[in-house]
Design a protein around this motif. Structure first.
Motif, PDB file in Angstrom:
ATOM      1  N   PRO A  45     -44.058  54.556 -40.438  1.00 30.94           N
ATOM      2  CA  PRO A  45     -42.819  55.261 -40.061  1.00 30.94           C
ATOM      3  C   PRO A  45     -42.782  56.702 -40.553  1.00 30.94           C
ATOM      4  O   PRO A  45     -43.216  57.010 -41.664  1.00 30.94           O
ATOM      5  CB  PRO A  45     -41.732  54.420 -40.741  1.00 30.94           C
ATOM      6  CG  PRO A  45     -42.347  53.086 -40.986  1.00 30.94           C
ATOM      7  CD  PRO A  45     -43.793  53.366 -41.267  1.00 30.94           C
ATOM      8  N   ARG A 164     -35.523  52.268 -40.636  1.00 28.44           N
ATOM      9  CA  ARG A 164     -35.893  50.870 -40.373  1.00 28.44           C
ATOM     10  C   ARG A 164     -34.674  49.954 -40.219  1.00 28.44           C
ATOM     11  O   ARG A 164     -34.459  49.031 -40.993  1.00 28.44           O
ATOM     12  CB  ARG A 164     -36.796  50.357 -41.481  1.00 28.44           C
ATOM     13  CG  ARG A 164     -38.282  50.635 -41.300  1.00 28.44           C
ATOM     14  CD  ARG A 164     -38.760  50.273 -39.941  1.00 28.44           C
ATOM     15  NE  ARG A 164     -40.189  49.957 -39.860  1.00 28.44           N
ATOM     16  CZ  ARG A 164     -40.826  49.827 -38.724  1.00 28.44           C
ATOM     17  NH1 ARG A 164     -40.191  49.994 -37.562  1.00 28.44           N
ATOM     18  NH2 ARG A 164     -42.102  49.527 -38.680  1.00 28.44           N
ATOM     19  N   ALA A 207     -38.824  45.646 -38.405  1.00 24.35           N
ATOM     20  CA  ALA A 207     -40.252  45.690 -38.092  1.00 24.35           C
ATOM     21  C   ALA A 207     -40.603  44.733 -36.960  1.00 24.35           C
ATOM     22  O   ALA A 207     -41.439  45.037 -36.108  1.00 24.35           O
ATOM     23  CB  ALA A 207     -41.073  45.357 -39.343  1.00 24.35           C
TER      24      ALA A 207
END
Length: 253
Positions: A45, A164, A207
């Protein structure tokens, strides 16, 4: 700065219980795609601002070209993660020349400059790291006030970046597959994401949602293409109403 609430709770609106078939719809698709394509490469990321810049420039542009443009911006303006001020302070013409290989650079250049300026004006400096302390829906609403930033881009920022968060980036590829599979009724990207998220298992973290999107996008790019989809050999063939309907129509004709 536009108002953001400091409530960092991760709770989501109450949802009606799914049927067993509904609950396994996305996991079943995921298993089929995973079995066909294998495990996608794990993402490293970027910070939220870098991801925002990439997502703005990558619309309707192939991934290798988009990555090249990011390198071009860094080289031309001596910029990069943590230092995007030189791009913000450049003229629209300079930015357009630097991103010339993307689709619609004449539109994206002024949008990028205005967005970078807008972030600076509203927060006081050019960063999005502060968004980490806010609720996901508030982050997305705040991002979508800037030029060129819609649900797809805000979804990419909150899910793909170091933020995230649970979200689905519904680009044209993901939208096409979802519509052909008739997972949810035909609608725009924002509505499609909302409906798909109702089907996402509670156990899927950010994820996992990223992995699911990567598999669906890969499938759309390689087999379920816009023109002449390669239905023969498709791992989703048996659960694709669109293909079954087309075959039936061919038999009738």
């Amino acid at each position: 700065m536009a108002e953001l609430f400091t409530d960092t709770s991760a709770t989501e609106p109450a949802r009606r219980p799914l049927t067993a078939e509904e609950a396994d719809k996305l996991p079943h698709i995921h298993r089929l795609l995973l079995g066909h394509y294998g495990q996608p490469k794990e993402r490293e990321p970027w910070d939220p601002l870098t991801q925002l810049i990439y997502s703005l420039l990558s619309a309707r542009t192939k991934t290798p070209v988009s990555h090249q443009v990011m390198r071009d911006l860094e080289r031309r303006f001596n910029a990069g993660p943590g230092n995007w001020e030189p791009v913000r302070d450049a003229s629209v013409d300079e930015i357009e020349k630097a991103i010339a290989i993307v689709t619609f650079p004449e539109q994206k250049a002024p949008q990028l400059k205005a967005t970078l300026q807008g972030i600076t004006e509203r927060y006081g400096s050019l960063t999005l790291d502060f968004l980490a302390k806010y609720r996901t829906d508030k982050i997305r609403a705040w991002l979508e006030q800037f030029p060129g930033v819609g649900p797809k881009t805000s979804g990419a920022v909150v899910n793909f970046s170091t933020l995230r968060r649970r979200a689905l980036c519904i680009d044209s590829h993901h939208l096409r597959v979802a519509q052909r599979l008739c997972i949810v009724p035909r609608a725009d990207a924002a509505t499609t994401e909302e409906r798909l998220m109702r089907l996402v298992p509670e156990t899927w973290d950010a994820a996992m949602l990223d992995e699911h999107h990567a598999l669906v996008k890969l499938h759309a790019q390689t087999m379920c293409t816009f023109n002449e989809p390669k239905c023969e050999g498709c791992p989703l063939l048996k659960i694709c109403p669109t293909r079954q309907r087309n075959v039936a129509e061919l038999k009738l004709s």
